[in-house]
Write a protein that holds these residues in place. Structure first.
Motif, PDB file in Angstrom:
ATOM      1  N   GLN A 182      -3.438   1.781  -3.669  1.00 42.09           N
ATOM      2  CA  GLN A 182      -4.261   2.545  -2.729  1.00 42.09           C
ATOM      3  C   GLN A 182      -5.679   2.744  -3.248  1.00 42.09           C
ATOM      4  O   GLN A 182      -6.580   3.050  -2.481  1.00 42.09           O
ATOM      5  N   ASN A 183      -5.890   2.584  -4.544  1.00 40.51           N
ATOM      6  CA  ASN A 183      -7.215   2.723  -5.147  1.00 40.51           C
ATOM      7  C   ASN A 183      -7.857   1.360  -5.321  1.00 40.51           C
ATOM      8  O   ASN A 183      -7.922   0.822  -6.415  1.00 40.51           O
ATOM      9  N   TYR A 184      -8.268   0.761  -4.243  1.00 33.84           N
ATOM     10  CA  TYR A 184      -9.011  -0.502  -4.245  1.00 33.84           C
ATOM     11  C   TYR A 184      -8.166  -1.707  -4.637  1.00 33.84           C
ATOM     12  O   TYR A 184      -8.683  -2.703  -5.136  1.00 33.84           O
ATOM     13  N   GLY A 185      -6.862  -1.646  -4.435  1.00 28.25           N
ATOM     14  CA  GLY A 185      -5.990  -2.767  -4.768  1.00 28.25           C
ATOM     15  C   GLY A 185      -6.329  -4.040  -4.021  1.00 28.25           C
ATOM     16  O   GLY A 185      -6.102  -5.134  -4.522  1.00 28.25           O
ATOM     17  N   HIS A 186      -6.863  -3.907  -2.831  1.00 25.31           N
ATOM     18  CA  HIS A 186      -7.226  -5.093  -2.048  1.00 25.31           C
ATOM     19  C   HIS A 186      -8.237  -5.952  -2.798  1.00 25.31           C
ATOM     20  O   HIS A 186      -8.270  -7.161  -2.624  1.00 25.31           O
ATOM     21  N   SER A 245       7.539  -6.905 -14.445  1.00 27.95           N
ATOM     22  CA  SER A 245       6.537  -6.542 -13.443  1.00 27.95           C
ATOM     23  C   SER A 245       5.800  -7.808 -13.033  1.00 27.95           C
ATOM     24  O   SER A 245       5.928  -8.860 -13.657  1.00 27.95           O
ATOM     25  N   ILE A 246       5.032  -7.685 -11.966  1.00 29.75           N
ATOM     26  CA  ILE A 246       4.114  -8.744 -11.547  1.00 29.75           C
ATOM     27  C   ILE A 246       2.790  -8.059 -11.231  1.00 29.75           C
ATOM     28  O   ILE A 246       2.726  -6.830 -11.087  1.00 29.75           O
ATOM     29  N   TYR A 247       1.748  -8.841 -11.091  1.00 27.70           N
ATOM     30  CA  TYR A 247       0.425  -8.305 -10.796  1.00 27.70           C
ATOM     31  C   TYR A 247      -0.104  -8.944  -9.509  1.00 27.70           C
ATOM     32  O   TYR A 247       0.088 -10.142  -9.278  1.00 27.70           O
ATOM     33  N   ILE A 248      -0.737  -8.102  -8.716  1.00 29.57           N
ATOM     34  CA  ILE A 248      -1.439  -8.579  -7.524  1.00 29.57           C
ATOM     35  C   ILE A 248      -2.916  -8.577  -7.881  1.00 29.57           C
ATOM     36  O   ILE A 248      -3.475  -7.545  -8.232  1.00 29.57           O
ATOM     37  N   LEU A 249      -3.526  -9.750  -7.820  1.00 29.36           N
ATOM     38  CA  LEU A 249      -4.957  -9.882  -8.050  1.00 29.36           C
ATOM     39  C   LEU A 249      -5.613 -10.026  -6.690  1.00 29.36           C
ATOM     40  O   LEU A 249      -5.448 -11.045  -6.016  1.00 29.36           O
ATOM     41  N   GLY A 250      -6.307  -8.979  -6.270  1.00 28.40           N
ATOM     42  CA  GLY A 250      -6.940  -8.958  -4.950  1.00 28.40           C
ATOM     43  C   GLY A 250      -8.078  -9.944  -4.850  1.00 28.40           C
ATOM     44  O   GLY A 250      -8.437 -10.624  -5.811  1.00 28.40           O
ATOM     45  N   ILE A 251      -8.679  -9.971  -3.685  1.00 26.99           N
ATOM     46  CA  ILE A 251      -9.742 -10.939  -3.430  1.00 26.99           C
ATOM     47  C   ILE A 251     -10.989 -10.631  -4.238  1.00 26.99           C
ATOM     48  O   ILE A 251     -11.168  -9.581  -4.747  1.00 26.99           O
ATOM     49  N   TYR A 311       0.824  -1.206   0.000  1.00 24.61           N
ATOM     50  CA  TYR A 311       0.000   0.000   0.000  1.00 24.61           C
ATOM     51  C   TYR A 311       0.861   1.260   0.000  1.00 24.61           C
ATOM     52  O   TYR A 311       0.582   2.210  -0.727  1.00 24.61           O
ATOM     53  N   ASN A 312       1.910   1.271   0.797  1.00 23.87           N
ATOM     54  CA  ASN A 312       2.755   2.466   0.929  1.00 23.87           C
ATOM     55  C   ASN A 312       3.748   2.658  -0.215  1.00 23.87           C
ATOM     56  O   ASN A 312       4.308   3.740  -0.357  1.00 23.87           O
ATOM     57  N   GLY A 347      -8.871  -5.407  -6.390  1.00 22.94           N
ATOM     58  CA  GLY A 347      -8.675  -5.331  -7.836  1.00 22.94           C
ATOM     59  C   GLY A 347      -7.346  -5.904  -8.291  1.00 22.94           C
ATOM     60  O   GLY A 347      -6.722  -6.706  -7.605  1.00 22.94           O
ATOM     61  N   THR A 348      -6.908  -5.464  -9.459  1.00 21.12           N
ATOM     62  CA  THR A 348      -5.648  -5.903 -10.052  1.00 21.12           C
ATOM     63  C   THR A 348      -4.675  -4.729 -10.064  1.00 21.12           C
ATOM     64  O   THR A 348      -5.021  -3.648 -10.533  1.00 21.12           O
ATOM     65  N   THR A 349      -3.471  -4.955  -9.546  1.00 23.22           N
ATOM     66  CA  THR A 349      -2.478  -3.900  -9.443  1.00 23.22           C
ATOM     67  C   THR A 349      -1.136  -4.384  -9.984  1.00 23.22           C
ATOM     68  O   THR A 349      -0.636  -5.432  -9.573  1.00 23.22           O
ATOM     69  N   GLU A 350      -0.555  -3.595 -10.880  1.00 25.96           N
ATOM     70  CA  GLU A 350       0.773  -3.907 -11.394  1.00 25.96           C
ATOM     71  C   GLU A 350       1.832  -3.372 -10.435  1.00 25.96           C
ATOM     72  O   GLU A 350       1.718  -2.269  -9.908  1.00 25.96           O
TER      73      GLU A 350
END
Length: 151
Positions: free
Chosen positions: A57-61, A145-151, A50-51, A63-66
């Motif tokens: 910070q925009n709904y990454g928990h 890069s990698i992607y975080i796919l949230g719940i 997050y930091n 969604g999908t974040t690079e």
């Protein structure tokens, strides 16, 4: 019980799970090339993401974040510091300032469980950080890069 294992895809994975994906599979959830971590475990390191990744910070928990290489280097540095602190702490309160503080994410039962049985969770928590950094290091070098796919 908090499951700190960084897992490969398997049938019947329980509960809410975060997926860590390479760019080619970021739009295909539940890929065999991805790694998975239970939400209850990820919450203990989520603040570092997050930091260091403003888009998270925009709904990454949810969604999908690079996460690019530059962001990863900052994240990795903080994860290594956290791992050191975990390895040398006697209780969870010693890590209070290093953990994410969004109460809606931490399940009170999981947090209380971790606090009460910190000595049992210390090694799996530390190992999760090691496994996570190793997997991302390897893949971010290959793919950029990698992607975080949230719940």
């Amino acid at each position: 019980m908090i499951n700190f294992n960084l897992q490969s895809l398997k049938k019947g994975m329980p509960g809410l799970t975060f997926e860590f994906a390479i760019p080619a599979t970021k739009d295909n959830a539940w890929s065999e090339t991805s790694k998975y971590l239970a939400e209850s475990a990820f919450c203990f390191i989520e603040g570092i993401i997050y930091n260091n990744v403003s888009k998270y910070q925009n709904y990454g928990h949810w969604g999908t974040t690079e996460v690019n290489k530059e962001q990863w280097l900052s994240i990795k540095s903080e994860l290594i510091k956290l791992k050191y602190k975990v390895d040398h702490s006697q209780n969870l309160n010693e890590l209070k300032h290093d953990l994410f503080d969004f109460k809606f994410i931490f399940d009170d039962d999981d947090f209380q469980e971790m606090t009460k049985n910190f000595s049992q969770y210390k090694l799996p928590f530390s190992q999760m950080i090691s496994d996570f950094t190793t997997w991302i290091d390897s893949n971010i070098q290959k793919y950029g890069s990698i992607y975080i796919l949230g719940i």
